[in-house]
Design an enzyme around this catalytic site. Structure first.
Site, PDB file in Angstrom:
ATOM      1  N   HIS A 283      -3.143 -45.801 -28.334  1.00  0.00           N
ATOM      2  CA  HIS A 283      -4.497 -46.232 -28.130  1.00  0.00           C
ATOM      3  C   HIS A 283      -4.909 -46.346 -26.684  1.00  0.00           C
ATOM      4  O   HIS A 283      -4.873 -45.474 -25.834  1.00  0.00           O
ATOM      5  CB  HIS A 283      -4.700 -47.532 -29.030  1.00  0.00           C
ATOM      6  CG  HIS A 283      -6.058 -48.155 -29.207  1.00  0.00           C
ATOM      7  ND1 HIS A 283      -7.374 -47.105 -28.908  1.00  0.00           N
ATOM      8  CD2 HIS A 283      -6.460 -49.198 -29.972  1.00  0.00           C
ATOM      9  CE1 HIS A 283      -8.095 -47.820 -29.098  1.00  0.00           C
ATOM     10  NE2 HIS A 283      -7.880 -49.046 -29.851  1.00  0.00           N
ATOM     11  N   HIS A 334      -7.897 -35.899 -30.249  1.00  0.00           N
ATOM     12  CA  HIS A 334      -8.828 -36.985 -30.885  1.00  0.00           C
ATOM     13  C   HIS A 334      -8.662 -36.967 -32.136  1.00  0.00           C
ATOM     14  O   HIS A 334      -8.806 -36.083 -32.839  1.00  0.00           O
ATOM     15  CB  HIS A 334      -9.816 -37.025 -29.963  1.00  0.00           C
ATOM     16  CG  HIS A 334     -10.421 -38.578 -30.256  1.00  0.00           C
ATOM     17  ND1 HIS A 334     -11.185 -38.944 -31.209  1.00  0.00           N
ATOM     18  CD2 HIS A 334     -10.337 -39.439 -29.241  1.00  0.00           C
ATOM     19  CE1 HIS A 334     -11.575 -40.368 -31.097  1.00  0.00           C
ATOM     20  NE2 HIS A 334     -11.153 -40.620 -29.805  1.00  0.00           N
ATOM     21  N   ASP A 393      -8.918 -40.290 -22.174  1.00  0.00           N
ATOM     22  CA  ASP A 393      -7.706 -40.829 -21.357  1.00  0.00           C
ATOM     23  C   ASP A 393      -7.337 -39.668 -20.325  1.00  0.00           C
ATOM     24  O   ASP A 393      -6.577 -40.177 -19.507  1.00  0.00           O
ATOM     25  CB  ASP A 393      -6.804 -41.450 -22.216  1.00  0.00           C
ATOM     26  CG  ASP A 393      -7.086 -42.426 -23.136  1.00  0.00           C
ATOM     27  OD1 ASP A 393      -7.691 -43.568 -22.509  1.00  0.00           O
ATOM     28  OD2 ASP A 393      -6.940 -42.468 -24.468  1.00  0.00           O
TER      29      ASP A 393
END
Length: 456
Positions: A283, A334, A393
């Site tokens: 996460h 994702h 990210d």
């Protein structure tokens, strides 16, 4: 000399190894049973569609559209209170002001603020940029942790003790608590970082927030000994905070917020639980794994521009022969997006700009090459049910490294942004649902008769 009792607490002894083996043997469930009983592992089906567990007005993630009556993948879009995040970012960039406070107002109260409302909200946050007397000395400086997420969580839980209305879950009181935490998070994060490094022998400097500065500016000012930062640095950090503020109600930490809120517990316990979720490398901790992966990659590549060599390294990652041997290319893929992550799309343009200013064009080119090659390599190596794309990210870690931010703060910065979304969702849960969240689990263990000790 034998080990002390306290030292023994941290050893995995042969006895623990043997007991752990029992744990593994008696906790394993055949994978086929999940299919047989139609269990949605991860609360998602094989196509990545989530189980509908709630309703929300706070934000929306869109990665599909209806064509001829069927759902098909499309470019990803993220909406805050119905507004496309791309439009929101373009809006405050065009006006050349910082966006964190404006978008926080939107997520919390459902409407974009006018100028006077924004000034008033900024003043509300400014007056709450303070900590209880002696809190820094008694909590943050005491037993500082090398892990800033744990340090933040401990500080949040300790704030409970300073709040006379800590357990009051009325909307006005919870809003007060949330506004306090939104304002205090940058201090808790930066002071915790400085406290740990002071224990490691470095200089200690604790700067109070400047009421004239934005949240992003204050983070950079409080973090740096000389208090200096460039306008571009503050602008990009501010944009990163906006992009990380919320991501629908179903992401792990926000769902945790809903679940824990539904139990009727206090705001501090709820936010600490959300922090525990965000810390995980699957996460919020993913951006650290991305940067660590690239550090390993750069050490093993002889030519960063050699497509075949980069491709071979990516294949080694998937074959569990490189980096942490987990078989993952961090920053790729994702749970929802299959074609593009809008946050990564926004980041990409600014990453290139920052790379030029920081003379990191070669590093940026390597990231861009991996972004191009990774989906192809994953498609060749894995059976995938939807597209694979770079997520937020993938680039955020590179941005933070070019900003000179310490790696220990990558995930706490994510939390500093996401506390706004958690607050909005907590308030929404309290307003609309008075029922504890309790999904079902099917037991597979056969019932057994008790066996007397002497007969075992």
């Amino acid at each position: 000399m034998g080990k002390s009792v306290s030292e023994a607490l941290f050893d995995v002894t042969p006895q623990i190894e043997a007991l752990a083996k029992k744990c593994e043997e008696n906790n394993e469930i055949e994978k086929e049973l999940y299919i047989k009983y139609e269990v949605k592992r991860g609360l998602r089906d094989l196509n990545g569609k989530g189980v509908l567990a709630g309703l929300t007005n706070v934000s929306d993630v869109r990665a599909k559209k209806i064509v001829n009556g069927e759902e098909v993948p499309c470019e990803g879009n993220l909406y805050y209170r119905g507004y496309n995040v791309k439009d929101l970012v373009n809006g405050f960039l065009k006006k050349e002001h910082y966006g964190f406070e404006e978008i926080a107002y939107l997520l919390l109260f459902g409407e974009l603020p006018n100028e006077s409302e924004l000034r008033e909200f900024h003043d509300v946050l400014v007056e709450r940029r303070t900590l209880p007397p002696t809190f820094v000395r008694d909590v943050i400086m005491k037993a500082p942790s090398k892990d800033m997420m744990n340090s933040l969580s401990r500080s949040i839980l300790n704030l409970y003790s300073y709040d006379e209305k800590a357990d009051d879950t009325s909307i006005p009181n919870v809003l007060r608590q949330c506004l306090n935490l939104i304002s205090q998070f940058p201090m808790l994060m930066v002071y915790g970082y400085h406290a740990y490094h002071y224990r490691m022998g470095e200089d200690l400097f604790i700067y109070a927030p400047d009421p004239a500065l934005s949240t992003a500016e204050n983070i950079l000012m409080m973090l740096r000994k000389d208090k200096k930062y460039t306008k571009l640095e503050a602008k990009i950090l501010d944009m990163a905070l906006v992009l990380h503020m919320d991501h629908g109600g179903g992401n792990n930490s926000t769902f945790t917020t809903h679940v824990v809120t539904s139990s009727g517990t206090d705001t501090y316990s709820t936010m600490a639980a959300a922090m525990a979720s965000l810390k995980g490398p699957k996460h919020g901790g993913a951006n650290i794994k991305v940067t660590q992966m690239f550090e390993d990659m750069k050490q093993h590549l002889t030519d960063w521009e050699d497509r075949d060599e980069v491709k071979a390294y990516l294949e080694a990652l998937l074959d569990k022969k490189a980096f942490d041997q987990k078989g993952l290319i961090y920053g790729m893929g994702h749970a929802v997006y299959s074609i593009s992550d809008p946050r990564a799309d926004i980041f990409r343009a600014f990453v290139a700009q920052l790379a030029r200013e920081k003379h990191c064009e070669k590093e940026y080119a390597l990231y861009a090459l991996v972004e191009e090659l990774a989906p192809k390599v994953i498609g060749e190596k894995r059976k995938i049910y939807k597209g694979v794309n770079a997520n937020v990210d993938f680039y955020s870690g590179l941005v933070y490294s070019m900003l000179g931010l310490p790696k220990e703060l990558y995930t706490p910065i994510f939390a500093t942004a996401r506390i706004v979304g958690w607050s909005a969702h907590r308030l929404e849960e309290l307003k609309n649902v008075d029922k504890i969240i309790r999904p079902a689990y099917k037991s597979l263990a056969p019932h057994r008769a008790y066996v007397e000790m002497e007969d075992r």
